[in-house]
Design an enzyme around this catalytic site. Structure first.
Site, PDB file in Angstrom:
ATOM      1  N   SER A  67      14.789  15.095 -31.285  1.00 52.81           N
ATOM      2  CA  SER A  67      15.955  14.450 -31.898  1.00 52.81           C
ATOM      3  C   SER A  67      17.210  15.312 -31.871  1.00 52.81           C
ATOM      4  O   SER A  67      18.314  14.803 -32.054  1.00 52.81           O
ATOM      5  CB  SER A  67      15.644  14.057 -33.341  1.00 52.81           C
ATOM      6  OG  SER A  67      15.487  15.205 -34.157  1.00 52.81           O
ATOM      7  N   LYS A 122      18.560  18.393 -38.684  1.00 52.01           N
ATOM      8  CA  LYS A 122      19.600  17.483 -38.200  1.00 52.01           C
ATOM      9  C   LYS A 122      20.962  18.146 -38.382  1.00 52.01           C
ATOM     10  O   LYS A 122      21.081  19.222 -38.959  1.00 52.01           O
ATOM     11  CB  LYS A 122      19.587  16.156 -38.978  1.00 52.01           C
ATOM     12  CG  LYS A 122      18.260  15.427 -39.016  1.00 52.01           C
ATOM     13  CD  LYS A 122      17.870  14.839 -37.680  1.00 52.01           C
ATOM     14  CE  LYS A 122      16.540  14.087 -37.787  1.00 52.01           C
ATOM     15  NZ  LYS A 122      16.054  13.619 -36.468  1.00 52.01           N
TER      16      LYS A 122
END
Length: 258
Positions: A67, A122
Site C-alpha cells: 500500500s 500510511k
C-alpha cells in the site's frame, strides 16, 4: 646479642605470576554461585534496557503489503521513532510528552482502528479541522489541489464504489441534502471535515491501499510513531525460504523514510 634489633627484610616483589595467583585465589573464594549471580544481573539489566528502548524509544516494523509502494516496499524493515509523538506508557493508558505533533505529509505507524493488534503504515494527509476531498484521484485539502510526487496510480482508469465508503456521509461539509445525494468512490469523495484529535491517512500506492477512505479516521491515541530508516530489506519470494539472504536489497539499507 639478645637486645639487638631484628633486621628489616625488603618487601617481596609482586611479580605477574604472584598477581595472577592472588586473583585466582580470590575468584575461587567467591564460588560458582557468585559467578552465576553476576551473569543473572547482566542478563536482567540487558533485558530491562531492551524493553525500555522498545517501549519508549524505537521499535522495528516490517512492511507486509504494497500500500505504500513507491515509498516503502514489501520486505522493508523499519526503525520507528516512538519518542517523537510521545510513547505510550504500558498499563496506565497515558503517553509521554511529545517532541512535536504529527504534520501533514508525515509517514506514520499506527494501530488499525478496526483491530488494535495490527499496525499500519500510511501517510498523514489530514489534520483535525482540515477539509478533504478527492476529484479524479487528485487530493484536495482546504480547497487546494495537492501535487503529491510520492503517489503512484497503477489503476487510474477504474474508480470502484464500495459500501465501506458510506461512513463518510456523517462527516460531509454541511450542505443541505449533501448526505442524501452522496455516492463516494475510490477516486471521488468528500468534502469531509477531519474531527478533533483524529487524522486522515492514505497509502502512497493510491489505487491499492486500504486506508481512511475505507475505514475512517485514526484517533490520536493510536499513533505508534514515525518510521525513520530502512535498516534491512529483501524481495520476498514464496519459492525460496532463504530469500532474506539471497534477495537482499542492499541499495535500500539505510534509506531515510520521507
Amino acid at each position: 646479642m639478645s637486645g639487638a634489633p631484628e633486621p628489616i627484610l625488603p618487601p617481596r616483589a609482586i611479580t605477574p605470576e604472584r598477581r595472577l595467583e592472588a586473583l585466582q585465589h580470590v575468584n575461587r573464594g567467591r564460588g560458582s554461585f557468585a559467578f552465576l549471580w553476576d551473569w543473572v544481573k547482566i542478563f536482567t539489566v540487558s533485558v530491562a534496557v531492551f524493553f525500555a528502548l522498545r517501549t519508549f524509544i524505537v521499535e522495528a516494523f516490517k512492511i507486509p503489503s504494497g500500500s505504500m509502494e513507491g515509498t516503502l516496499l514489501v520486505g522493508d524493515f523499519l526503525l520507528v521513532n516512538k519518542v517523537v509523538f510521545g510513547a505510550e506508557v504500558p498499563l496506565v493508558g497515558r503517553r509521554l510528552p511529545a517532541f512535536r505533533h504529527p504534520a501533514r505529509g508525515d509517514v506514520i505507524v499506527f494501530e488499525w482502528p478496526k483491530d488494535h493488534t495490527k499496525n499500519f503504515v500510511k501517510r498523514l494527509v489530514g489534520l483535525p479541522g482540515d477539509t478533504l476531498a478527492m476529484r479524479d484521484g487528485v487530493l484536495i485539502r482546504n480547497g487546494v489541489a495537492l501535487a503529491e510526487p510520492y503517489v503512484r496510480h497503477l489503476d487510474p482508469q477504474s474508480d470502484p464504489v464500495w459500501e465501506e465508503f458510506r461512513w463518510q456521509s456523517d462527516f460531509l461539509v454541511k450542505v443541505a441534502g449533501a448526505a442524501m445525494a452522496y455516492h463516494p468512490s475510490r477516486n471521488n469523495w468528500g468534502p469531509l471535515v477531519v474531527p478533533l484529535s483524529q487524522y486522515f491517512v492514505l497509502g502512497d500506492n493510491r489505487d491499492n491501499s486500504l486506508d481512511s477512505r475505507y475505514w475512517g479516521f485514526v484517533p490520536d491515541s493510536l499513533l505508534r510513531g514515525r518510521p525513520e530508516v530502512v535498516y534491512f530489506s529483501f524481495a520476498p519470494d514464496s519459492s525460496n525460504e532463504f530469500a532474506w539472504l539471497s534477495h537482499v536489497r542492499w541499495a535500500r539499507l539505510g534509506d531515510r523514510v520521507r
